[in-house]
Structure formats: structure tokens, C-alpha cells
Design a protein around this motif. Structure first.
Motif, PDB file in Angstrom:
ATOM      1  N   GLN A   1      13.837  88.226  76.209  1.00 26.10           N
ATOM      2  CA  GLN A   1      14.957  88.786  76.972  1.00 26.10           C
ATOM      3  C   GLN A   1      16.262  88.378  76.286  1.00 26.10           C
ATOM      4  O   GLN A   1      16.952  87.462  76.730  1.00 26.10           O
ATOM      5  CB  GLN A   1      14.917  88.269  78.421  1.00 26.10           C
ATOM      6  CG  GLN A   1      13.685  88.654  79.214  1.00 26.10           C
ATOM      7  CD  GLN A   1      13.650  90.138  79.532  1.00 26.10           C
ATOM      8  OE1 GLN A   1      14.679  90.813  79.559  1.00 26.10           O
ATOM      9  NE2 GLN A   1      12.462  90.664  79.780  1.00 26.10           N
ATOM     10  N   PRO A   2      16.610  89.032  75.180  1.00 23.58           N
ATOM     11  CA  PRO A   2      17.753  88.596  74.366  1.00 23.58           C
ATOM     12  C   PRO A   2      19.106  88.730  75.064  1.00 23.58           C
ATOM     13  O   PRO A   2      19.345  89.693  75.798  1.00 23.58           O
ATOM     14  CB  PRO A   2      17.670  89.511  73.133  1.00 23.58           C
ATOM     15  CG  PRO A   2      16.885  90.695  73.583  1.00 23.58           C
ATOM     16  CD  PRO A   2      15.915  90.193  74.600  1.00 23.58           C
ATOM     17  N   ASP A   3      19.944  87.719  74.864  1.00 22.30           N
ATOM     18  CA  ASP A   3      21.352  87.735  75.289  1.00 22.30           C
ATOM     19  C   ASP A   3      21.521  87.945  76.795  1.00 22.30           C
ATOM     20  O   ASP A   3      22.450  88.628  77.231  1.00 22.30           O
ATOM     21  CB  ASP A   3      22.128  88.835  74.542  1.00 22.30           C
ATOM     22  CG  ASP A   3      22.075  88.649  73.035  1.00 22.30           C
ATOM     23  OD1 ASP A   3      22.177  87.490  72.580  1.00 22.30           O
ATOM     24  OD2 ASP A   3      21.933  89.657  72.321  1.00 22.30           O
ATOM     25  N   ARG A   4      20.659  87.310  77.604  1.00 22.20           N
ATOM     26  CA  ARG A   4      20.744  87.552  79.040  1.00 22.20           C
ATOM     27  C   ARG A   4      21.167  86.327  79.853  1.00 22.20           C
ATOM     28  O   ARG A   4      21.299  86.433  81.070  1.00 22.20           O
ATOM     29  CB  ARG A   4      19.404  88.090  79.560  1.00 22.20           C
ATOM     30  CG  ARG A   4      19.011  89.424  78.946  1.00 22.20           C
ATOM     31  CD  ARG A   4      17.948  90.120  79.763  1.00 22.20           C
ATOM     32  NE  ARG A   4      18.449  90.520  81.061  1.00 22.20           N
ATOM     33  CZ  ARG A   4      17.663  91.041  82.031  1.00 22.20           C
ATOM     34  NH1 ARG A   4      16.369  91.184  81.823  1.00 22.20           N
ATOM     35  NH2 ARG A   4      18.169  91.388  83.192  1.00 22.20           N
ATOM     36  N   LEU A   5      21.366  85.187  79.199  1.00 19.91           N
ATOM     37  CA  LEU A   5      21.754  84.007  79.959  1.00 19.91           C
ATOM     38  C   LEU A   5      23.094  84.209  80.662  1.00 19.91           C
ATOM     39  O   LEU A   5      23.247  83.870  81.841  1.00 19.91           O
ATOM     40  CB  LEU A   5      21.822  82.775  79.046  1.00 19.91           C
ATOM     41  CG  LEU A   5      22.230  81.465  79.739  1.00 19.91           C
ATOM     42  CD1 LEU A   5      21.270  81.116  80.865  1.00 19.91           C
ATOM     43  CD2 LEU A   5      22.304  80.326  78.728  1.00 19.91           C
ATOM     44  N   ASP A   6      24.071  84.767  79.967  1.00 18.97           N
ATOM     45  CA  ASP A   6      25.372  84.999  80.590  1.00 18.97           C
ATOM     46  C   ASP A   6      25.263  85.981  81.754  1.00 18.97           C
ATOM     47  O   ASP A   6      25.971  85.852  82.757  1.00 18.97           O
ATOM     48  CB  ASP A   6      26.372  85.529  79.553  1.00 18.97           C
ATOM     49  CG  ASP A   6      26.891  84.433  78.630  1.00 18.97           C
ATOM     50  OD1 ASP A   6      26.624  83.243  78.913  1.00 18.97           O
ATOM     51  OD2 ASP A   6      27.548  84.755  77.627  1.00 18.97           O
ATOM     52  N   GLU A   7      24.394  86.967  81.611  1.00 16.58           N
ATOM     53  CA  GLU A   7      24.171  87.921  82.699  1.00 16.58           C
ATOM     54  C   GLU A   7      23.645  87.206  83.940  1.00 16.58           C
ATOM     55  O   GLU A   7      24.093  87.470  85.062  1.00 16.58           O
ATOM     56  CB  GLU A   7      23.184  88.997  82.250  1.00 16.58           C
ATOM     57  CG  GLU A   7      22.826  90.003  83.331  1.00 16.58           C
ATOM     58  CD  GLU A   7      21.706  90.941  82.907  1.00 16.58           C
ATOM     59  OE1 GLU A   7      21.340  91.809  83.724  1.00 16.58           O
ATOM     60  OE2 GLU A   7      21.195  90.809  81.773  1.00 16.58           O
ATOM     61  N   VAL A   8      22.694  86.301  83.740  1.00 18.53           N
ATOM     62  CA  VAL A   8      22.132  85.547  84.866  1.00 18.53           C
ATOM     63  C   VAL A   8      23.200  84.660  85.500  1.00 18.53           C
ATOM     64  O   VAL A   8      23.344  84.608  86.728  1.00 18.53           O
ATOM     65  CB  VAL A   8      20.936  84.696  84.407  1.00 18.53           C
ATOM     66  CG1 VAL A   8      20.450  83.799  85.546  1.00 18.53           C
ATOM     67  CG2 VAL A   8      19.792  85.587  83.924  1.00 18.53           C
ATOM     68  N   LEU A   9      23.981  83.975  84.676  1.00 20.71           N
ATOM     69  CA  LEU A   9      25.028  83.092  85.198  1.00 20.71           C
ATOM     70  C   LEU A   9      26.089  83.880  85.963  1.00 20.71           C
ATOM     71  O   LEU A   9      26.589  83.432  87.001  1.00 20.71           O
ATOM     72  CB  LEU A   9      25.654  82.300  84.061  1.00 20.71           C
ATOM     73  CG  LEU A   9      24.747  81.230  83.431  1.00 20.71           C
ATOM     74  CD1 LEU A   9      25.352  80.710  82.132  1.00 20.71           C
ATOM     75  CD2 LEU A   9      24.495  80.091  84.406  1.00 20.71           C
TER      76      LEU A   9
END
Length: 229
Positions: free
Chosen positions: A202-210
Motif C-alpha cells: 500500500q504505497p504512500d498511504r501513511l499520511d492518508e491514514v494519519l
């Protein structure tokens, strides 16, 4: 996830991998020469698998069954009950394939099987994309058998699960403020979620989750760091 221990391994999956497991289940169904008339997808995890199996098997009859674990004097927490019954006559006289995403204890599939059998189908088979060795119920068709227990993070509940996981590690840690590197470190420490694994699945999704955690009021952000609200 409240019934799970503090430390447990998680595996993050992506759409392509799960789609392949749907194909594997459909291949097993065809190899067994079972020709279902209708697929019963267990909500919520079985919806994607059920729809894909309809496509692979050439079916246009798909219905849903919602199993839920209740806690209280009327039922044990481990006893799944039907929350949303299927429409009357939706499986009567039909060959039925019940589909779910994963069998952990197997209780949901077992109770769903009992529920469907009581509604006078012609035949009933069960399928799951993944089967853990902790399951006491053995489905007829399995996409993948997992020998080691892990919490599987599926694409359709990635944000939901990651919010729970990140909130959990924040609550356990001594830190009050967390930068991205801190969050990744704790996810690796407590749940064996390595950065490379997450970025591949799931690339580049940490900021989306935060960002979603902040929108829901779970965390607050300031100066590139986050803290529990």
C-alpha cells in the motif's frame, strides 16, 4: 482488535494478491465440478471475494449475509449471530457457495453454513480466500492455507485497521508526540510491519491514514508530528 494481545504480527495485502486468491478459489470450485446457482458473501470481508467469484464462475446471483459477534448475557462473545437475514427464498432449492475472506476460528463460516442449510438449499459449499491453522471449521475451497497466525490487513479495510494499529502503538509508547519515523518504528516493533512491506503493498498511504485519524478526532497534528487527541 480488542481481544488480541498487545504484540501480534500483521501482514498487509494488496488488491492484486487478493484478486489472485479469488481466482484460485474459483479454480477449485470448477475443479470440484460444483456449479453454484448463488453465492452468499459474508459481510463485510466476503463481499469483494464473492463478487470476484461471481465473475470467474459466470454467476449473476449474489446475496449477502451479515454475521456479528455479540457480547452480553444472551450470547457469548465467540458466538456469531445473524444481524441482517437473507431475503426469504433467496437460496431455496439452489446450489449455494458461501464465501468469506478468512477463516480464523472458523465460527462465522460454520454458523453461516448452518443458517443457509436451514433455508432448504439443494447443496451448500463453503470457501475462504485464506485459512488459518487456528480454524476449527474446514471450508470446502481455500485460496491459501496459512501455517502461522497473523492479522491480515486487507485492501478494503486498510485505513480502518491501520487507524486501530497506530492508535494502539501510540497508547502503548512512552512518547507523547510521534513523527512518521516513530510511528513506523513502533509498527515494526509491535506488529512486525516493516516499511518496505507496507510501501510495496500500500504505497504512500501513511499520511492518508494519519489525515483520516485527525479528521476523526483520534490524533492532533502540529509541526510534522502527531499526538493522541
Amino acid at each position: 482488535m480488542s481481544d488480541l494481545p498487545d504484540d501480534f504480527t500483521c501482514t498487509i495485502t494488496n488488491w492484486e494478491y487478493i484478486y489472485g486468491l479469488c481466482r484460485d478459489v474459483a479454480d477449485e470450485v470448477r475443479s470440484a465440478e460444483f456449479d453454484p446457482d448463488v453465492i452468499v458473501a459474508l459481510a463485510r470481508g466476503g463481499w469483494f471475494a464473492g463478487r470476484c467469484c461471481c465473475d470467474f464462475l459466470g454467476l449473476d446471483d449474489l446475496t449477502s449475509l451479515k454475521m456479528e459477534h455479540y457480547v452480553g448475557t444472551a450470547a457469548k462473545a465467540s458466538d456469531p449471530e445473524v444481524r441482517y437475514p437473507m431475503p426469504e427464498g433467496s437460496v431455496e432449492g439452489k446450489d449455494v457457495l458461501i464465501v468469506d475472506d478468512i477463516a480464523d476460528t472458523g465460527e462465522s463460516l460454520h454458523h453461516a453454513h448452518e443458517y443457509v442449510v436451514e433455508r432448504d438449499p439443494s447443496a451448500v459449499r463453503t470457501a475462504t480466500l485464506q485459512l488459518l491453522d487456528t480454524s476449527e471449521f474446514d471450508p470446502d475451497f481455500v485460496g491459501e492455507r496459512l501455517e502461522e497466525w497473523a492479522w491480515i490487513v486487507y485492501p478494503w479495510n486498510f485505513i480502518e485497521d491501520m487507524i486501530d494499529l497506530i492508535q494502539g502503538v501510540m497508547e502503548r509508547a512512552d512518547d507523547k508526540r510521534f513523527e512518521r519515523a516513530d510511528i513506523r518504528r513502533y509498527l515494526a516493533t509491535y506488529h512486525d510491519i516493516q516499511r518496505i512491506e507496507m510501501e510495496i503493498a500500500q504505497p504512500d498511504r501513511l499520511d492518508e491514514v494519519l489525515a483520516e485519524m485527525e479528521r476523526r478526532g483520534v490524533v492532533e497534528s502540529a509541526d510534522g508530528a502527531w499526538q493522541l487527541a
